[in-house]
Write a protein that holds these residues in place. Structure first.
Motif: not given
Length: 386
Positions: A161, A235-236, A239-240, A243-244, A267, A269, A271
């Motif tokens: 990343h 984390a959820k 993403r909302e 954050f990619k 969601p 992916e 990690s």
């Protein structure tokens, strides 16, 4: 029925009744969160302990020539160290517990203030190395030292990343210790910490403002972790908010439990975290998972379930080796041998024994989410990669 036959049956019945009445009880205590934001975590720990107790009680248990039954006495401390201390004193004084298990570092340190004087064995479920580095002679640290994760996690995330990380883990003692060890290691590897915002995972369910604050720094990686459910919400919500990048998940949170909260592995992916026991297809972890699912329909075992399951089996094995259920020092002296000689079915995490300070040693498997699946890799193998 002949009189002699009646007498034989009566004698057998009286013998069985005498054996049952002669059976004594060993109590192992538990003080952990059974309510509040970390309740799932505490209930998982307790579930593993209770599974081990059920197995132990299914067979005759003899220690020092006496018959015993094992009982787990559980008290809720709401993740509050001051309540942990009160609970453990109650477990020792009222329930005469032979050992107590505490699954959070704040509570562990509170108990270490008096457990040697109280002569009670502390089973410390934390991977914080300080739990055994303080020299407490009646402490066993159950998970391996968490600092072994940091190098492999750092290499994996930087390679996939990038080098900019934001710290957004919980604000309790264990998460703070993780962050304090992780930050200099990340920087030493050539990375940069672009934002820091620890949050109270156990008191909130809405993390949008805190997550938004760190995402504004445009990190490639988010360092997150606490109990599984709030960690999943962090984390959820990341993403909302767009954050990619990848997540470094400290070992208290479990990828499989997080996936249930966020709607699957997609969601998560990219990690890296602890490999779920239910995803480990080696024979003993797979067999343990099958047994746990049979006893707990619809549930998968987590690492805190499996490690604390092994801890109860090892504690009772140490009592057998020591020939005592009450001498904490003698039981502690046999814990290394107990772990080393556990039958494989009672040791799904392959704990190899204790180090010189009382912490467990194991070749832990970590999990990396790639392509919607959790791929396992042995920690020692990753540590040798340059």
């Amino acid at each position: 029925m002949k009189p002699q036959t009646r007498l034989t049956i009566l004698a057998a019945a009286l013998s069985l009744a005498g054996a049952a009445s002669a059976q004594e009880v060993i109590k192992i205590g538990f003080s952990g969160p059974l309510s509040g934001g970390a309740a799932l975590y505490g209930k998982n720990v307790l579930s593993g302990m209770q599974m081990a107790a059920a197995e132990i009680n299914a067979k005759p248990l003899q220690i020092g020539g006496k018959a015993y039954k094992l009982e787990i006495v559980a008290l809720d401390d709401k993740y509050n160290p001051s309540e942990t201390g009160i609970n453990v004193q109650r477990l020792v004084q009222q329930h005469k517990t032979a050992a107590v298990l505490v699954p959070h570092s704040g509570g562990i340190f509170a108990v270490q203030a008096f457990n040697e004087k109280a002569k009670v064995l502390l089973l410390a479920y934390t991977s914080l190395p300080q739990a055994t580095e303080r020299g407490n002679k009646l402490t066993v640290r159950l998970p391996p030292d968490f600092t072994g994760y940091i190098g492999p996690f750092t290499k994996a995330m930087m390679a996939k990343h990038g080098k900019n990380v934001a710290l957004a883990a919980a604000d309790h003692d264990y998460a703070k210790a993780w962050a304090a060890a992780f930050k200099p290691a990340w920087e030493a590897a050539g990375g940069k910490v672009v934002a820091e915002n620890p949050m109270s995972y156990n008191k909130a369910t809405d993390f949008y403002s805190g997550v938004s604050r760190v995402i504004q720094a445009k990190p490639d990686v988010l360092f997150i972790g606490g109990a599984s459910e709030p960690t999943a919400l962090v984390a959820k919500q990341a993403r909302e908010l767009g954050f990619k990048g990848g997540f470094i998940i400290i070992d208290q949170a479990k990828i499989d439990e997080m996936a249930k909260v966020v709607g699957g592995l997609a969601p998560l992916e990219g990690s890296v975290g602890v490999m779920p026991v239910s995803g480990d297809d080696r024979p003993e972890p797979a067999a343990f998972t099958a047994r746990y699912r049979k006893a707990n329909p619809g549930k998968d075992p987590s690492s805190e379930i499996s490690i604390n399951y092994s801890a109860v089996h090892a504690t009772v094995a140490a009592m057998k080796l020591a020939g005592t259920v009450s001498d904490a020092a003698a039981i502690r002296a046999k814990m290394d041998q107990a772990f080393k000689t556990l039958p494989p079915e009672h040791n799904p995490n392959d704990i190899e024994g204790l180090d010189s300070k009382g912490g467990t040693v194991a070749n832990t498997i970590i999990g990396i989410v790639e392509g919607g699946k959790i791929k396992g890799q042995f920690l020692r193998a990753l540590n040798t990669v340059q």
